[in-house]
Design an enzyme around this catalytic site. Structure first.
Site, PDB file in Angstrom:
ATOM      1  N   HIS A   9      29.615  45.453  49.033  1.00  0.00           N
ATOM      2  CA  HIS A   9      29.858  46.896  49.120  1.00  0.00           C
ATOM      3  C   HIS A   9      28.570  47.722  49.008  1.00  0.00           C
ATOM      4  CE1 HIS A   9      29.397  46.764  44.770  1.00  0.00           C
ATOM      5  NE2 HIS A   9      29.286  48.080  44.796  1.00  0.00           N
TER       6      HIS A   9
ATOM      7  N   HIS B 165      25.345  52.439  49.571  1.00  0.00           N
ATOM      8  CA  HIS B 165      26.535  52.117  48.773  1.00  0.00           C
ATOM      9  C   HIS B 165      27.770  52.543  49.569  1.00  0.00           C
ATOM     10  CE1 HIS B 165      29.460  52.122  45.526  1.00  0.00           C
ATOM     11  NE2 HIS B 165      28.588  51.444  44.797  1.00  0.00           N
TER      12      HIS B 165
END
Length: 164
Positions: free
Chosen positions: A68, A83
């Site tokens: 992620h 992110h």
């Protein structure tokens, strides 16, 4: 070789969009870790799809096991974190596929991660993707965000940085 010989490394760095979408101010990210710049300064993008590419030439210094988030370090020391979404770590990697490993050298536009945008929208707090310079205080002399409605991953310059 000439950079080493003459000691002149280009300190001007263009950060390109790591995802297609609208560039938004970090202040608009609904998470204080990012909006209050606890991780560093930067910007965010509301992604229009699930393809993430490298925003700079550099080396992968971190890819989370859940895929992620990815950290890329430029040759002159700028560390950039991409992110994907907010609170996506809780998805435990579901819907994310990494295409790089720590230590890989990447060029701007190289694929880093693909993700299921709809699944992230359903299971995470938000899909907005912060792009943050994590060593901002140590590495940045000047910084300018270029906000745009339609950033193209791997092409549109979203920020200009002068490294210290």
């Amino acid at each position: 070789m000439f950079k080493k010989l003459f000691g002149k490394e280009d300190k001007n760095i263009s950060i390109v969009a790591p995802v297609n979408g609208k560039v938004v101010a970090l202040d608009e990210v609904p998470d204080p870790v990012f909006s209050q710049r606890m991780m560093g300064d930067g910007m965010a993008i509301e992604p229009s799809d699930g393809k993430v590419v490298s925003p700079v030439d550099g080396e992968i210094v971190q890819i989370f096991p859940t895929n992620h988030a990815v950290g890329v370090k430029t040759s002159n020391g700028l560390e950039i974190l991409v992110h994907i979404g907010l609170e996506t770590v809780s998805m435990e990697g579901e819907g994310f596929e990494g295409h790089v490993s720590q230590g890989d050298k990447v060029k701007t536009g190289d694929p880093l991660v693909t993700f299921d945008k709809d699944l992230v929208a359903e299971k995470a707090k938000a899909v907005v993707t912060p792009v943050v310079i994590t060593n901002y205080d140590d590495a940045v002399e000047s910084f300018e965000v270029h906000q745009t409605e339609n950033a193209t991953a791997g092409e549109t310059v979203i920020a200009s940085v002068t490294a210290k």
